[in-house]
Design a protein around this motif. Structure first.
Motif, short mmCIF file in Angstrom:
data_model
loop_
_atom_site.label_atom_id
_atom_site.label_comp_id
_atom_site.label_asym_id
_atom_site.label_seq_id
_atom_site.Cartn_x
_atom_site.Cartn_y
_atom_site.Cartn_z
N PRO A 21 0.79 -1.22 0.00
CA PRO A 21 0.00 0.00 0.00
C PRO A 21 0.83 1.29 0.00
CG PRO A 21 0.16 -0.79 2.22
CD PRO A 21 0.91 -1.77 1.35
N ILE A 22 2.13 1.20 -0.18
CA ILE A 22 2.95 2.42 -0.20
C ILE A 22 2.64 3.25 -1.43
CG2 ILE A 22 5.30 3.35 -0.19
CD1 ILE A 22 4.55 1.93 2.42
N CYS A 31 13.15 -2.08 -0.41
CA CYS A 31 11.93 -1.32 -0.11
C CYS A 31 10.75 -2.24 0.19
CB CYS A 31 11.61 -0.37 -1.25
SG CYS A 31 12.76 1.02 -1.36
N ASN A 32 10.80 -3.47 -0.33
CA ASN A 32 9.73 -4.42 -0.05
C ASN A 32 9.64 -4.73 1.45
OD1 ASN A 32 7.58 -6.10 -1.10
ND2 ASN A 32 8.88 -7.83 -0.54
N GLU A 33 10.76 -4.62 2.16
CA GLU A 33 10.74 -4.81 3.62
C GLU A 33 9.82 -3.76 4.27
OE1 GLU A 33 14.75 -4.78 5.08
OE2 GLU A 33 15.38 -6.30 3.64
N ILE A 34 9.87 -2.54 3.77
CA ILE A 34 9.01 -1.47 4.27
C ILE A 34 7.55 -1.76 3.93
CG2 ILE A 34 8.47 1.00 4.06
CD1 ILE A 34 11.49 1.35 3.34
N VAL A 35 7.33 -2.23 2.70
CA VAL A 35 5.98 -2.54 2.24
C VAL A 35 5.37 -3.65 3.10
CG1 VAL A 35 4.64 -3.48 0.31
CG2 VAL A 35 6.42 -1.78 -0.13
N VAL A 36 6.13 -4.71 3.35
CA VAL A 36 5.62 -5.84 4.14
C VAL A 36 5.32 -5.38 5.57
CG1 VAL A 36 6.22 -8.09 5.11
CG2 VAL A 36 6.69 -7.60 2.71
N ALA A 37 6.21 -4.56 6.15
CA ALA A 37 5.97 -4.06 7.51
C ALA A 37 4.68 -3.23 7.55
CB ALA A 37 7.16 -3.22 7.97
N ARG A 38 4.46 -2.42 6.53
CA ARG A 38 3.24 -1.61 6.47
C ARG A 38 2.00 -2.50 6.36
NH1 ARG A 38 1.20 3.27 4.15
NH2 ARG A 38 -1.04 3.09 4.40
N ASN A 41 1.33 -4.00 9.73
CA ASN A 41 0.78 -2.99 10.62
C ASN A 41 -0.68 -2.72 10.30
OD1 ASN A 41 1.24 -0.93 12.72
ND2 ASN A 41 0.74 0.47 11.05
N ASP A 42 -0.99 -2.61 9.01
CA ASP A 42 -2.38 -2.38 8.60
C ASP A 42 -3.27 -3.53 9.02
OD1 ASP A 42 -1.52 0.00 7.47
OD2 ASP A 42 -1.79 -0.66 5.39
N LEU A 43 -2.77 -4.76 8.87
CA LEU A 43 -3.55 -5.93 9.26
C LEU A 43 -3.79 -5.95 10.77
CD1 LEU A 43 -4.90 -8.63 8.65
CD2 LEU A 43 -2.65 -9.70 8.83
N ALA A 44 -2.75 -5.65 11.56
CA ALA A 44 -2.90 -5.62 13.01
C ALA A 44 -3.92 -4.56 13.43
CB ALA A 44 -1.55 -5.34 13.67
N LYS A 63 -7.59 1.90 24.65
CA LYS A 63 -6.41 2.12 25.48
C LYS A 63 -5.11 2.01 24.67
CE LYS A 63 -8.79 2.42 29.27
NZ LYS A 63 -9.41 3.68 29.46
N ARG A 64 -5.20 1.41 23.48
CA ARG A 64 -4.02 1.25 22.62
C ARG A 64 -3.84 2.51 21.78
NH1 ARG A 64 -4.73 -4.84 20.31
NH2 ARG A 64 -4.78 -5.86 22.31
N ASP A 65 -2.66 2.62 21.19
CA ASP A 65 -2.36 3.75 20.31
C ASP A 65 -2.99 3.49 18.95
OD1 ASP A 65 -1.32 6.04 19.24
OD2 ASP A 65 0.66 5.16 18.86
N CYS A 66 -4.24 3.90 18.79
CA CYS A 66 -4.99 3.65 17.56
C CYS A 66 -4.87 4.80 16.64
CB CYS A 66 -6.44 3.31 17.88
SG CYS A 66 -6.59 1.84 18.88
#
Length: 66
Positions: A21-22, A31-38, A41-44, A63-66
């Protein structure tokens, strides 16, 4: 030669990786490492919101950082 749509360097392979989604292009392996991390994060975030909805928790009471 095709270039990474994120960093602009040449792609590591013939086709590269899906940069969503970048952005809408193709990206290099680094850069795919950044994409996978994103994506993770989006899934979580989506799973967290789904749990809140299931438990009847309103967004402003989270209570979480939403």
């Amino acid at each position: 030669m095709n270039r990474c749509s994120i960093c602009g360097l040449p792609l590591d392979s013939e086709y590269g990786n899906n940069a969503q989604p970048i952005n809408e292009g193709r990206c290099c392996n680094k850069c795919n490492e950044i994409v996978v991390a994103r994506r993770m994060n989006d899934l979580a975030y989506e799973l967290h919101k789904k749990e809140e909805k299931k438990d009847g928790i309103k967004e402003n009471n989270c209570k979480r950082d939403c």
